[in-house]
Design a protein around this motif. Sequence first.
Motif, PDB file in Angstrom:
ATOM      1  N   LYS A   1      -9.153   3.270   3.547  1.00  0.00           N
ATOM      2  CA  LYS A   1      -9.799   2.217   2.775  1.00  0.00           C
ATOM      3  C   LYS A   1     -10.162   0.987   3.614  1.00  0.00           C
ATOM      4  O   LYS A   1     -10.860   0.094   3.140  1.00  0.00           O
ATOM      5  N   GLY A   2      -9.663   0.926   4.843  1.00  0.00           N
ATOM      6  CA  GLY A   2      -9.977  -0.228   5.682  1.00  0.00           C
ATOM      7  C   GLY A   2      -9.250  -1.483   5.246  1.00  0.00           C
ATOM      8  O   GLY A   2      -9.863  -2.538   5.050  1.00  0.00           O
ATOM      9  N   ILE A   3      -7.930  -1.366   5.083  1.00  0.00           N
ATOM     10  CA  ILE A   3      -7.119  -2.519   4.679  1.00  0.00           C
ATOM     11  C   ILE A   3      -6.572  -3.183   5.940  1.00  0.00           C
ATOM     12  O   ILE A   3      -5.561  -2.761   6.504  1.00  0.00           O
ATOM     13  N   GLY A   4      -7.293  -4.182   6.400  1.00  0.00           N
ATOM     14  CA  GLY A   4      -6.901  -4.888   7.608  1.00  0.00           C
ATOM     15  C   GLY A   4      -7.154  -6.372   7.454  1.00  0.00           C
ATOM     16  O   GLY A   4      -7.652  -6.832   6.414  1.00  0.00           O
ATOM     17  N   PRO A   5      -6.830  -7.182   8.462  1.00  0.00           N
ATOM     18  CA  PRO A   5      -7.063  -8.628   8.391  1.00  0.00           C
ATOM     19  C   PRO A   5      -8.522  -8.943   8.088  1.00  0.00           C
ATOM     20  O   PRO A   5      -9.430  -8.434   8.760  1.00  0.00           O
ATOM     21  N   GLY A   6      -8.748  -9.739   7.045  1.00  0.00           N
ATOM     22  CA  GLY A   6     -10.100 -10.102   6.657  1.00  0.00           C
ATOM     23  C   GLY A   6     -10.686  -9.242   5.558  1.00  0.00           C
ATOM     24  O   GLY A   6     -11.752  -9.560   5.011  1.00  0.00           O
ATOM     25  N   ALA A   7     -10.002  -8.148   5.198  1.00  0.00           N
ATOM     26  CA  ALA A   7     -10.513  -7.294   4.122  1.00  0.00           C
ATOM     27  C   ALA A   7     -10.446  -8.041   2.794  1.00  0.00           C
ATOM     28  O   ALA A   7      -9.531  -8.821   2.547  1.00  0.00           O
ATOM     29  N   LEU A   8     -11.432  -7.793   1.938  1.00  0.00           N
ATOM     30  CA  LEU A   8     -11.440  -8.371   0.599  1.00  0.00           C
ATOM     31  C   LEU A   8     -11.049  -7.267  -0.372  1.00  0.00           C
ATOM     32  O   LEU A   8     -11.702  -6.219  -0.424  1.00  0.00           O
TER      33      LEU A   8
ATOM     34  N   ALA B   1       0.865  -1.181   0.000  1.00  0.00           N
ATOM     35  CA  ALA B   1       0.000   0.000   0.000  1.00  0.00           C
ATOM     36  C   ALA B   1       0.904   1.234   0.000  1.00  0.00           C
ATOM     37  O   ALA B   1       2.068   1.163   0.404  1.00  0.00           O
ATOM     38  N   HIS B   2       0.380   2.350  -0.461  1.00  0.00           N
ATOM     39  CA  HIS B   2       1.226   3.539  -0.578  1.00  0.00           C
ATOM     40  C   HIS B   2       1.688   4.042   0.789  1.00  0.00           C
ATOM     41  O   HIS B   2       2.861   4.370   0.987  1.00  0.00           O
ATOM     42  N   HIS B   3       0.753   4.127   1.710  1.00  0.00           N
ATOM     43  CA  HIS B   3       1.064   4.676   3.027  1.00  0.00           C
ATOM     44  C   HIS B   3      -0.060   4.290   3.995  1.00  0.00           C
ATOM     45  O   HIS B   3      -1.102   3.761   3.581  1.00  0.00           O
ATOM     46  N   TYR B   4       0.134   4.572   5.273  1.00  0.00           N
ATOM     47  CA  TYR B   4      -0.851   4.152   6.271  1.00  0.00           C
ATOM     48  C   TYR B   4      -2.123   5.000   6.255  1.00  0.00           C
ATOM     49  O   TYR B   4      -3.157   4.579   6.766  1.00  0.00           O
ATOM     50  N   LYS B   5      -2.071   6.184   5.640  1.00  0.00           N
ATOM     51  CA  LYS B   5      -3.314   6.956   5.473  1.00  0.00           C
ATOM     52  C   LYS B   5      -4.256   6.184   4.544  1.00  0.00           C
ATOM     53  O   LYS B   5      -5.476   6.133   4.772  1.00  0.00           O
ATOM     54  N   MET B   6      -3.691   5.553   3.519  1.00  0.00           N
ATOM     55  CA  MET B   6      -4.487   4.728   2.608  1.00  0.00           C
ATOM     56  C   MET B   6      -5.061   3.518   3.348  1.00  0.00           C
ATOM     57  O   MET B   6      -6.222   3.146   3.152  1.00  0.00           O
ATOM     58  N   VAL B   7      -4.265   2.910   4.213  1.00  0.00           N
ATOM     59  CA  VAL B   7      -4.719   1.765   5.004  1.00  0.00           C
ATOM     60  C   VAL B   7      -5.918   2.161   5.874  1.00  0.00           C
ATOM     61  O   VAL B   7      -6.919   1.441   5.958  1.00  0.00           O
ATOM     62  N   LEU B   8      -5.826   3.329   6.498  1.00  0.00           N
ATOM     63  CA  LEU B   8      -6.906   3.805   7.357  1.00  0.00           C
ATOM     64  C   LEU B   8      -8.156   4.160   6.555  1.00  0.00           C
ATOM     65  O   LEU B   8      -9.274   3.764   6.899  1.00  0.00           O
TER      66      LEU B   8
END
Length: 651
Positions: free
Chosen positions: A356-363, A347-354
């Motif tokens: 978009k909701g990229i966490g364990p179990g995400a599809l 992922a580009h950065h942790y702002k993107m993770v937050l």
Amino acid sequence: MLTDSQKILVQQAAIDLEGIGEQRFCLLCRQPELLDSASDAELVALLQIANALYRGGEPIISDADYDFVYLAELKKRQPDHPLLQDVEPEPAFAGKTVDLPTVMLSTDKAYSREEVERWAGRIEKAAQELDKNFVELIFKVTPKLDGYAAYDDGQMLYTRGDGRKGTDITRVFERGLQVADHGQRGLGAGEIVVSRSYFDANLAEFFDNARNFQASVIKEKELDEHAERAIADHAAVFYPFAILPCWTGLWVELIADFETIIKDIWHKLDYDVDGVILEIVDDQLKQAMGATRHHHRWQLAYKENLETAEVTVIGVTPQTSRSGRITPVAELEPVRLSGALLSRATAHHYKMVLDKGIGPGALIRLARSGEVIPKIEAVLRPAEPAVPTACPSCGHELIWDNDYLICPNNLECPAQISNSMEHFFRVLKNNDGFGAATIKKLYEYGIRRVDAIYALTAEQFESMGFGPKQSQNLVDQLVRSRHEAIEDWRFLASFGVFRMGLGNCERLLAHYTLAEIFNLSEADIVAIEGFAEKTAAVITEGFAKIKPLFDILMGLGFNLTATQNQATDNAHPLAGKTLVFTGTLHSGSRDELSKQAKAKGAKVGGSVSAKTDYLVAGDNVGANKTNAAREKGVNVISEQEFLKLLNGDGI
């Protein structure tokens, strides 16, 4: 690392790995996110090597990755680079080199509907100049085969080569290769391809990929049984472009139903296809629009990655870079996409993770296109992300800097320290043995700074687990790196100041000495062409951070060649000339000869352009390369002729 067969292909293409190094090349292929750290010369070398491997049937990166990531990076940095202007050469196969009956150019590429519409706009403008009605013009769309380009004049079959000269490979017809769809010989340009379904069912066990098989059809003196059977079964064929399935119609019809037409043509054939070709069929308009050295203006290749996969995220792993940025790496359930088994995506950065909701179990929907390989195209089912609060390397509390999580503990963070020490030796380039494994072991034994490495004795290396011979070699290499002459800009770049790569270091030191740069203001830096205000602020801050270590290392007596105020004899035959070295050289390494040329006032480039004065050709240089240089008006000289110029003599 490269396989033996890949090394042979690089050798045959007369490409010198020295410009990037095998280990560095493979690292950048595996981790394209590190491209920011690559110099322009490294990027060009990577593209040249990757192209030679791809066209030789031993690809190390996919065609899409080459276009979307690496070539796109060069376009961003140097949109007018010669590599983007000339036909990408095919490898030389056994056989005589001959003039092609007609020029075989590459095809300009588009990756969006908007780019296609701009191309149509240029056609409309050209049509108006010829007093033709654009709305009545007929467009044609055909599949873009992903095989080996060739030309069949009915008597001889030629490889595309450099677009003007190719290799006689008529032997493939003598081996029984047929024209697709029971076509006749002499239909001009086409591609040697193999049925996708046949390859999967009968050849995938014996060949890494279809290109690898296609290369064997051309290269092998005697075909193996699998290739013979594929030819006998008419699964491997020469497919002339003239008989490809196509869509024809008006522009208004094409653009109104663009996606459907493209998808239909893309999947018409049971062969590897990596796009579609769009062209205008009016001969007068074609002639008027003409071509560049690289492509016909009346033709366009539309490419996109239609293959995606939906995959579940297992977790997100934070990684600390040399600059202290924390990069989120999504760990995925393994999935095969575009021929590769993927289990990670950056992922580009942790702002993107937050966001978009990229966490364990995400599809997520994954695609192998875009600026990151692979790319997280969309989050279909968000999950609660786990955002780290501490650096995974040193445990220090993280801080936010715009979209990025940063570890501010740059002086004590193991990842930042190890990566920085490795960067120093890699950029310095006048030593061997100080790669990632060595640096990791040194760190484990308490070595935290580059100057501490230079203070080590052979006995101390041995006490850390290195063998006696290796220990002495490491000491010898440290001595070598201090005594061997090195450019001051390379020395400065090795400290890894943000925005101060090799090019910017050389540009800065052409105006100021090493002793002066630490007292420069932001205004001083901005006054130099190529430096922006925001960049200058980052650079002055970076210089302040490295000053203590810089002073210590300068005290070790490095043999630095100054860039600024070098005495230049303007009457010297090399003064003001631009040189490019190629092939195997015998009077010194490429770096050594470059230094000597620069000392006489010459500039040394990484690739040939119209501004190049001399191409210095050593051994094992292909005729295609020298002929292409001459066509640009470049004087091709031998190594001995270069040495005469270096000594002030004429040639």
